[in-house]
Design a protein around this motif. Structure first.
Motif, PDB file in Angstrom:
ATOM      1  N   ARG A 123       0.832  -1.214   0.000  1.00 31.39           N
ATOM      2  CA  ARG A 123       0.000   0.000   0.000  1.00 31.39           C
ATOM      3  C   ARG A 123       0.866   1.263   0.000  1.00 31.39           C
ATOM      4  O   ARG A 123       0.557   2.251  -0.665  1.00 31.39           O
ATOM      5  CB  ARG A 123      -0.912   0.006   1.223  1.00 31.39           C
ATOM      6  N   ARG A 124       1.960   1.203   0.752  1.00 24.45           N
ATOM      7  CA  ARG A 124       2.834   2.385   0.810  1.00 24.45           C
ATOM      8  C   ARG A 124       3.341   2.747  -0.590  1.00 24.45           C
ATOM      9  O   ARG A 124       3.455   3.920  -0.946  1.00 24.45           O
ATOM     10  CB  ARG A 124       4.050   2.094   1.693  1.00 24.45           C
ATOM     11  N   VAL A 125       3.664   1.711  -1.357  1.00 21.17           N
ATOM     12  CA  VAL A 125       4.195   1.968  -2.700  1.00 21.17           C
ATOM     13  C   VAL A 125       3.070   2.404  -3.640  1.00 21.17           C
ATOM     14  O   VAL A 125       3.185   3.403  -4.362  1.00 21.17           O
ATOM     15  CB  VAL A 125       4.919   0.711  -3.245  1.00 21.17           C
ATOM     16  N   VAL A 126       1.961   1.667  -3.618  1.00 17.83           N
ATOM     17  CA  VAL A 126       0.864   1.959  -4.554  1.00 17.83           C
ATOM     18  C   VAL A 126       0.179   3.284  -4.201  1.00 17.83           C
ATOM     19  O   VAL A 126      -0.045   4.123  -5.078  1.00 17.83           O
ATOM     20  CB  VAL A 126      -0.159   0.789  -4.540  1.00 17.83           C
ATOM     21  N   ASP A 127      -0.135   3.481  -2.938  1.00 19.79           N
ATOM     22  CA  ASP A 127      -0.927   4.672  -2.558  1.00 19.79           C
ATOM     23  C   ASP A 127      -0.066   5.905  -2.295  1.00 19.79           C
ATOM     24  O   ASP A 127      -0.452   7.017  -2.622  1.00 19.79           O
ATOM     25  CB  ASP A 127      -1.747   4.397  -1.282  1.00 19.79           C
ATOM     26  N   ASP A 128       1.103   5.692  -1.671  1.00 20.34           N
ATOM     27  CA  ASP A 128       1.899   6.854  -1.256  1.00 20.34           C
ATOM     28  C   ASP A 128       3.154   7.053  -2.113  1.00 20.34           C
ATOM     29  O   ASP A 128       3.907   8.004  -1.883  1.00 20.34           O
ATOM     30  CB  ASP A 128       2.369   6.694   0.209  1.00 20.34           C
ATOM     31  N   GLY A 129       3.410   6.133  -3.036  1.00 16.75           N
ATOM     32  CA  GLY A 129       4.610   6.264  -3.877  1.00 16.75           C
ATOM     33  C   GLY A 129       5.900   6.095  -3.100  1.00 16.75           C
ATOM     34  O   GLY A 129       6.933   6.670  -3.446  1.00 16.75           O
ATOM     35  N   ALA A 130       5.867   5.303  -2.033  1.00 15.14           N
ATOM     36  CA  ALA A 130       7.071   5.132  -1.201  1.00 15.14           C
ATOM     37  C   ALA A 130       8.171   4.381  -1.963  1.00 15.14           C
ATOM     38  O   ALA A 130       7.898   3.545  -2.827  1.00 15.14           O
ATOM     39  CB  ALA A 130       6.720   4.356   0.065  1.00 15.14           C
ATOM     40  N   ILE A 131       9.427   4.693  -1.609  1.00 19.67           N
ATOM     41  CA  ILE A 131      10.597   4.030  -2.216  1.00 19.67           C
ATOM     42  C   ILE A 131      11.272   3.180  -1.145  1.00 19.67           C
ATOM     43  O   ILE A 131      11.507   3.650  -0.019  1.00 19.67           O
ATOM     44  CB  ILE A 131      11.607   5.076  -2.759  1.00 19.67           C
ATOM     45  N   ALA A 169      24.832   1.558   0.861  1.00 15.10           N
ATOM     46  CA  ALA A 169      23.367   1.496   0.900  1.00 15.10           C
ATOM     47  C   ALA A 169      22.815   2.402  -0.203  1.00 15.10           C
ATOM     48  O   ALA A 169      22.623   3.607  -0.003  1.00 15.10           O
ATOM     49  CB  ALA A 169      22.868   1.949   2.263  1.00 15.10           C
ATOM     50  N   SER A 170      22.579   1.800  -1.386  1.00 12.95           N
ATOM     51  CA  SER A 170      22.010   2.598  -2.484  1.00 12.95           C
ATOM     52  C   SER A 170      20.714   3.230  -2.027  1.00 12.95           C
ATOM     53  O   SER A 170      19.972   2.627  -1.254  1.00 12.95           O
ATOM     54  CB  SER A 170      21.733   1.709  -3.700  1.00 12.95           C
ATOM     55  N   LEU A 171      20.414   4.396  -2.530  1.00 14.36           N
ATOM     56  CA  LEU A 171      19.224   5.193  -2.173  1.00 14.36           C
ATOM     57  C   LEU A 171      19.323   5.784  -0.762  1.00 14.36           C
ATOM     58  O   LEU A 171      18.315   6.240  -0.203  1.00 14.36           O
ATOM     59  CB  LEU A 171      17.930   4.373  -2.256  1.00 14.36           C
ATOM     60  N   ALA A 172      20.540   5.793  -0.199  1.00 10.71           N
ATOM     61  CA  ALA A 172      20.703   6.360   1.149  1.00 10.71           C
ATOM     62  C   ALA A 172      20.284   7.830   1.127  1.00 10.71           C
ATOM     63  O   ALA A 172      20.734   8.608   0.283  1.00 10.71           O
ATOM     64  CB  ALA A 172      22.157   6.234   1.599  1.00 10.71           C
ATOM     65  N   GLY A 173      19.395   8.176   2.024  1.00  9.52           N
ATOM     66  CA  GLY A 173      18.913   9.555   2.076  1.00  9.52           C
ATOM     67  C   GLY A 173      17.774   9.836   1.109  1.00  9.52           C
ATOM     68  O   GLY A 173      17.146  10.885   1.180  1.00  9.52           O
ATOM     69  N   ALA A 174      17.508   8.890   0.199  1.00  4.33           N
ATOM     70  CA  ALA A 174      16.432   9.089  -0.784  1.00  4.33           C
ATOM     71  C   ALA A 174      15.250   8.168  -0.512  1.00  4.33           C
ATOM     72  O   ALA A 174      14.110   8.514  -0.816  1.00  4.33           O
ATOM     73  CB  ALA A 174      16.960   8.832  -2.195  1.00  4.33           C
ATOM     74  N   ALA A 175      15.522   6.991   0.039  1.00  2.35           N
ATOM     75  CA  ALA A 175      14.449   6.008   0.260  1.00  2.35           C
ATOM     76  C   ALA A 175      13.559   6.448   1.425  1.00  2.35           C
ATOM     77  O   ALA A 175      14.008   7.128   2.354  1.00  2.35           O
ATOM     78  CB  ALA A 175      15.063   4.652   0.568  1.00  2.35           C
ATOM     79  N   ARG A 220      27.106   6.631  -9.976  1.00  3.30           N
ATOM     80  CA  ARG A 220      27.180   7.729  -9.003  1.00  3.30           C
ATOM     81  C   ARG A 220      25.801   8.178  -8.521  1.00  3.30           C
ATOM     82  O   ARG A 220      25.656   8.605  -7.378  1.00  3.30           O
ATOM     83  CB  ARG A 220      27.958   8.896  -9.634  1.00  3.30           C
ATOM     84  N   ALA A 221      24.797   8.046  -9.397  1.00  4.60           N
ATOM     85  CA  ALA A 221      23.462   8.518  -9.003  1.00  4.60           C
ATOM     86  C   ALA A 221      22.728   7.511  -8.107  1.00  4.60           C
ATOM     87  O   ALA A 221      21.570   7.733  -7.767  1.00  4.60           O
ATOM     88  CB  ALA A 221      22.626   8.836 -10.239  1.00  4.60           C
ATOM     89  N   THR A 222      23.404   6.420  -7.713  1.00  2.00           N
ATOM     90  CA  THR A 222      22.771   5.505  -6.744  1.00  2.00           C
ATOM     91  C   THR A 222      22.907   6.048  -5.313  1.00  2.00           C
ATOM     92  O   THR A 222      22.195   5.614  -4.420  1.00  2.00           O
ATOM     93  CB  THR A 222      23.404   4.099  -6.788  1.00  2.00           C
TER      94      THR A 222
END
Ligand SMILES: Cc1cc2nc3c(=O)[nH]c(=O)nc-3n(C[C@H](O)[C@H](O)[C@H](O)COP(=O)(O)OP(=O)(O)OC[C@H]3O[C@@H](n4cnc5c(N)ncnc54)[C@H](O)[C@@H]3O)c2cc1C
Length: 405
Positions: A123-131, A169-175, A220-222
């Motif tokens: 639900r977090r991904v579908v409804d809230d667009g969570a990463i 940890a890829s997506l660190a600070g973005a997830a 680098r963009a990871t």
């Protein structure tokens, strides 16, 4: 094997291709230069529905199976390697909790608990667009599957207390959530791989810290910085898999470790595509000078085509093999595919630069980035190029239970 895409697979790959060409590729140089996370690409993935690609249809997601995921991921990798690599971390959290867990044997109690818990992640991904991110690596033997994770979770009333350190940890600070693999700490018992837990940790929970520099050669963009977990409170219900299931999955569903390969398959395609466009004088921003009439260039591009087709054939075959309890040959083929894709992606990028010549390695063109990004694949645990070779050699020569004393 006759490998054909279903209509749905074709539709999804075309969608990924359109986003890749029109949105991700034009932005890739900037994110690479800044070593910053491509939030705009994730907004596009969200709007297009691809962020929920691996969430089961029953929960409003794309319902992609393993093979479909791999095809879409490779198409994204063709346009932006780093976006594809982080898309892997996010999508696998959904796939492992979804269709992969459905395939695995578990007790009725575990099945019931898992079915009650997992909708919250979907639900977090579908409804809230969570990463979701997937920080496993610790700089020890755990991510290679040879030791228990040193990040530990202690059961407390209504949840867990989590402590440890994850590197790269890829997506660190973005997830929005970190899917952390850790070991359940059971009083009086040494840490054991069979007690592995897979917990979702909300990124803004007190005790979660992103530290360290991020200025690497490629991908680098990871933004794969270090994640510190200092006595983090994780509520019950945040398990992405039932206790101990990850350990069973690693044995019964080995293709789960091949999901990084599609990114690099995409980079291999990109190196070839660039070379053809360059020799035809069709690279945007370059003078329309044709170089295709030279026999040396034709031979070189032929060599690249052979390597690309060999790589793609093994990729398609291996992703068609993926299932629970694959036979020995399929397990070996998955390792062979992983090794081949990771090594050939970088080799094709090398050949592309050699074939196209000096201008092609200018930072204003994508090939230079493809070359750097493609170098990273063979280093990624648990199936690094070295570990693939080691396991292939052993599996070829030993049957289960055999040893030389
Ligand atoms: C761009 C990028 C993004 C990444 N993103 C993530 C992520 O999101 N999540 C995550 O968990 N990790 C991620 N990683 C980490 C990656 O999977 C590896 O854990 C990391 O590259 C290992 O680095 P190391 O120097 O500690 O290698 P080491 O663990 O020191 O290994 C060095 C080499 O030794 C060999 N080796 C290691 N252990 C064994 C063993 N037990 N048996 C035999 N050979 C072995 C391997 O071939 C390996 O390449 C990422 C890495 C990169 C480069």
């Amino acid at each position: 094997m006759d490998f054909r895409l279903t209509d749905r697979q074709r539709e999804l790959v075309e969608l990924a291709g359109k986003l890749g060409r029109e949105r991700f590729a034009p932005r890739a140089a900037r994110y690479d230069a800044e070593a910053s996370f491509p939030f705009e690409n994730y907004a596009d993935l969200r709007d297009s529905g691809l962020l929920a690609l691996c969430v089961p249809e029953a929960f409003g997601g794309g319902g992609a199976d393993y093979q479909t995921y791999c095809l879409v991921s490779a198409e994204i990798g063709r346009h932006c390697g780093a976006t594809a690599l982080t898309f892997n971390m996010h999508s696998c959290a959904m796939m492992w909790s979804g269709p992969l867990a459905d395939d695995l044997q578990m007790s009725d109690e575990d099945r019931c608990g898992h079915d009650a818990r997992r909708p919250r992640h979907f639900r977090r991904v579908v409804d809230d667009g969570a990463i979701y991110a997937q920080p496993f690596s610790e700089g020890n033997e755990a991510a290679a599957g040879k030791a228990p994770f040193g990040t530990v979770a202690r059961k407390v009333e209504r949840g867990w207390r989590l402590s440890g350190k994850k590197i790269f940890a890829s997506l660190a600070g973005a997830a929005d959530y970190y899917g952390v693999l850790c070991t359940e700490e059971i009083p009086g018992k040494p840490l054991d791989r069979r007690d592995t837990l897979y917990l979702a940790v909300k990124a803004d929970t007190p005790g979660v810290k992103v530290v360290g520099e991020w200025d690497p050669l490629g991908m680098r963009a990871t933004v794969s910085r270090t994640l510190l977990l200092e006595d983090v409170a994780v509520p019950d219900g945040e398990e992405l898999m039932p206790r101990g299931l990850y350990h069973k999955a690693a044995g019964a569903w080995p293709h789960m470790f091949m999901t990084l390969a599609p990114t690099y398959m995409g980079l291999a395609e990109a190196a070839y595509d660039f070379t053809v466009a360059y020799l035809r004088g069709e690279v945007p921003g370059m003078p329309p000078v044709k170089r295709r009439m030279f026999a040396t260039k034709q031979l070189a591009v032929a060599e690249m085509f052979l390597k690309l087709e060999q790589t793609r054939a093994l990729f398609h075959r291996a992703i068609s093999d993926a299932r629970v309890d694959p036979d020995k040959r399929s397990r070996m083929r998955a390792l062979a595919a992983q090794y081949t894709i990771m090594e050939n992606a970088n080799d094709l990028a090398r050949l592309a630069i050699r074939t196209c010549g000096g201008h092609s390695m200018l930072k204003s063109l994508p090939l230079e980035r493809i070359y750097r990004d493609s170098r990273c694949g063979a280093l990624m645990l648990p199936w690094t190029a070295e570990i693939c070779l080691e396991r292939l050699g052993r599996e070829a020569l030993y049957e289960p239970g055999e040893r030389d004393d």
